[in-house]
Design a protein around this motif. Structure first.
Motif, PDB file in Angstrom:
ATOM      1  N   TRP A 145       0.815  -1.216   0.000  1.00 13.05           N
ATOM      2  CA  TRP A 145       0.000   0.000   0.000  1.00 13.05           C
ATOM      3  C   TRP A 145       0.849   1.266   0.000  1.00 13.05           C
ATOM      4  N   GLY A 146       2.087   1.171   0.465  1.00 12.76           N
ATOM      5  CA  GLY A 146       2.940   2.351   0.532  1.00 12.76           C
ATOM      6  C   GLY A 146       3.764   2.619  -0.695  1.00 12.76           C
ATOM      7  N   HIS A 147       3.697   1.730  -1.695  1.00  8.32           N
ATOM      8  CA  HIS A 147       4.543   1.888  -2.884  1.00  8.32           C
ATOM      9  C   HIS A 147       3.722   2.427  -4.045  1.00  8.32           C
ATOM     10  N   PRO A 148       4.154   3.518  -4.676  1.00  8.71           N
ATOM     11  CA  PRO A 148       3.348   4.142  -5.730  1.00  8.71           C
ATOM     12  C   PRO A 148       3.167   3.300  -6.978  1.00  8.71           C
ATOM     13  N   ALA A 149       4.006   2.285  -7.174  1.00  7.09           N
ATOM     14  CA  ALA A 149       3.892   1.454  -8.378  1.00  7.09           C
ATOM     15  C   ALA A 149       2.947   0.273  -8.191  1.00  7.09           C
ATOM     16  N   LEU A 150       2.418   0.091  -6.969  1.00  4.16           N
ATOM     17  CA  LEU A 150       1.583  -1.073  -6.681  1.00  4.16           C
ATOM     18  C   LEU A 150       0.145  -0.639  -6.439  1.00  4.16           C
ATOM     19  N   SER A 151      -0.774  -1.613  -6.425  1.00  4.32           N
ATOM     20  CA  SER A 151      -2.196  -1.281  -6.465  1.00  4.32           C
ATOM     21  C   SER A 151      -3.018  -2.428  -5.876  1.00  4.32           C
ATOM     22  N   PRO A 152      -4.346  -2.265  -5.750  1.00  6.95           N
ATOM     23  CA  PRO A 152      -5.176  -3.385  -5.310  1.00  6.95           C
ATOM     24  C   PRO A 152      -5.048  -4.619  -6.195  1.00  6.95           C
ATOM     25  N   VAL A 153      -4.755  -4.432  -7.466  1.00  4.60           N
ATOM     26  CA  VAL A 153      -4.585  -5.569  -8.367  1.00  4.60           C
ATOM     27  C   VAL A 153      -3.333  -6.371  -7.989  1.00  4.60           C
ATOM     28  N   THR A 154      -2.240  -5.668  -7.702  1.00  2.00           N
ATOM     29  CA  THR A 154      -1.021  -6.390  -7.334  1.00  2.00           C
ATOM     30  C   THR A 154      -1.159  -7.031  -5.960  1.00  2.00           C
ATOM     31  N   VAL A 155      -1.892  -6.385  -5.063  1.00  3.00           N
ATOM     32  CA  VAL A 155      -2.139  -7.000  -3.748  1.00  3.00           C
ATOM     33  C   VAL A 155      -2.889  -8.316  -3.909  1.00  3.00           C
ATOM     34  N   GLN A 156      -3.917  -8.309  -4.756  1.00  2.41           N
ATOM     35  CA  GLN A 156      -4.688  -9.538  -4.981  1.00  2.41           C
ATOM     36  C   GLN A 156      -3.796 -10.645  -5.545  1.00  2.41           C
ATOM     37  N   LYS A 157      -2.949 -10.292  -6.492  1.00  2.00           N
ATOM     38  CA  LYS A 157      -2.059 -11.294  -7.080  1.00  2.00           C
ATOM     39  C   LYS A 157      -1.088 -11.849  -6.052  1.00  2.00           C
ATOM     40  N   ALA A 158      -0.614 -10.980  -5.175  1.00  2.00           N
ATOM     41  CA  ALA A 158       0.320 -11.420  -4.147  1.00  2.00           C
ATOM     42  C   ALA A 158      -0.363 -12.362  -3.160  1.00  2.00           C
ATOM     43  N   VAL A 159      -1.557 -11.995  -2.720  1.00  6.28           N
ATOM     44  CA  VAL A 159      -2.290 -12.846  -1.786  1.00  6.28           C
ATOM     45  C   VAL A 159      -2.585 -14.213  -2.412  1.00  6.28           C
ATOM     46  N   ALA A 160      -2.916 -14.213  -3.696  1.00  4.61           N
ATOM     47  CA  ALA A 160      -3.223 -15.457  -4.404  1.00  4.61           C
ATOM     48  C   ALA A 160      -1.975 -16.263  -4.747  1.00  4.61           C
ATOM     49  N   GLY A 161      -0.815 -15.626  -4.686  1.00  2.00           N
ATOM     50  CA  GLY A 161       0.418 -16.312  -5.040  1.00  2.00           C
ATOM     51  C   GLY A 161       0.647 -16.414  -6.529  1.00  2.00           C
ATOM     52  N   THR A 162       0.058 -15.471  -7.284  1.00  2.00           N
ATOM     53  CA  THR A 162       0.268 -15.446  -8.726  1.00  2.00           C
ATOM     54  C   THR A 162       1.696 -15.014  -9.033  1.00  2.00           C
ATOM     55  N   PRO A 163       2.442 -15.736  -9.886  1.00  2.00           N
ATOM     56  CA  PRO A 163       3.795 -15.308 -10.224  1.00  2.00           C
ATOM     57  C   PRO A 163       3.802 -13.861 -10.715  1.00  2.00           C
TER      58      PRO A 163
END
Length: 221
Positions: A40-58
């Motif tokens: 959440w603190g990084h300007p290049a990341l977003s709710p989409v990247t959070v979802q991918k990270a939680v899901a473990g998407t490469p």
């Protein structure tokens, strides 16, 4: 705590074997909590990247390893729900999977939530950091990696006595070169490591052990 500090997560068999060694049991028998807060603190990341990270998407290689259970621990929520709820969740976990993003933002919320104060009482818990999730345990991350506007400086938790330059020679990060890592290390005033996404630093009670199928470089103080 037992620490496995990575740049890119569990990206190869050597790092996976080191994780299993720290756990002392198979991944399939281990309970994990995933911490996405740094994103959440990084300007290049977003709710989409959070979802991918939680899901473990490469290229996120933390939550999808076949754990017995995986929960999400969002540090920004913890002050509003009370320690009597979340502290037992942490104490029951075998491993904390701490995602990348902005390390100073993560450091801020580790302190605000109370997680930083809890860590000394978790000697058997494994901390698996990815990028900022590893850097947050170091004394300093270097000004090059501070992108949260509210960060007062580049200081972090200082649980270890070295700093980390992640994603060395990453194809999507053209500035993360060895010459730039050397310039960064000269500003740290302490020992440090530059590591690529195929490398991890294993820290228990003894010296740092470098686990790698890639490349890295140590910089003395």
């Amino acid at each position: 705590m037992k620490l496995l500090l990575t740049s890119g997560g569990i990206t190869n068999e050597s790092i996976r074997d080191a994780l299993i060694d720290l756990l002392g049991k198979p991944i399939a028998e281990s309970r994990a909590l995933f911490i996405p807060t740094a994103q959440w603190g990084h300007p290049a990341l977003s709710p989409v990247t959070v979802q991918k990270a939680v899901a473990g998407t490469p290229p996120w290689h933390l939550s999808s390893l076949g754990w017995a259970s995986v929960g999400v621990l969002e540090l920004t929520a913890l002050p509003s729900i009370g320690a009597d709820r979340w502290v037992p969740w942490v104490k029951e976990a075998d491993v904390l999977l701490v995602d990348g993003g902005e390390a100073t933002y993560l450091y801020h919320w580790m302190r605000e939530s109370g997680l930083a104060d809890l860590l000394p009482s978790l000697p058997d818990t494994v901390w698996v950091g990815m990028s900022a999730g590893s850097m947050v345990l170091t004394p300093r991350i270097g000004d090059d990696f501070v992108s949260w506007p509210s960060a007062p400086d580049d200081r972090a938790l200082g649980l270890v006595d070295f700093s980390i330059y992640p994603h060395l020679d990453h194809e999507d990060m053209p500035n993360n070169t060895l010459p730039n890592a050397e310039k960064w290390a000269a500003t740290i005033n302490g020992p440090s490591y530059a590591i690529d996404d195929q490398t991890a630093l294993k820290v228990t009670d003894g010296p740092v052990e470098v686990i790698t199928e890639g490349h890295w470089k140590a910089f003395p103080a």
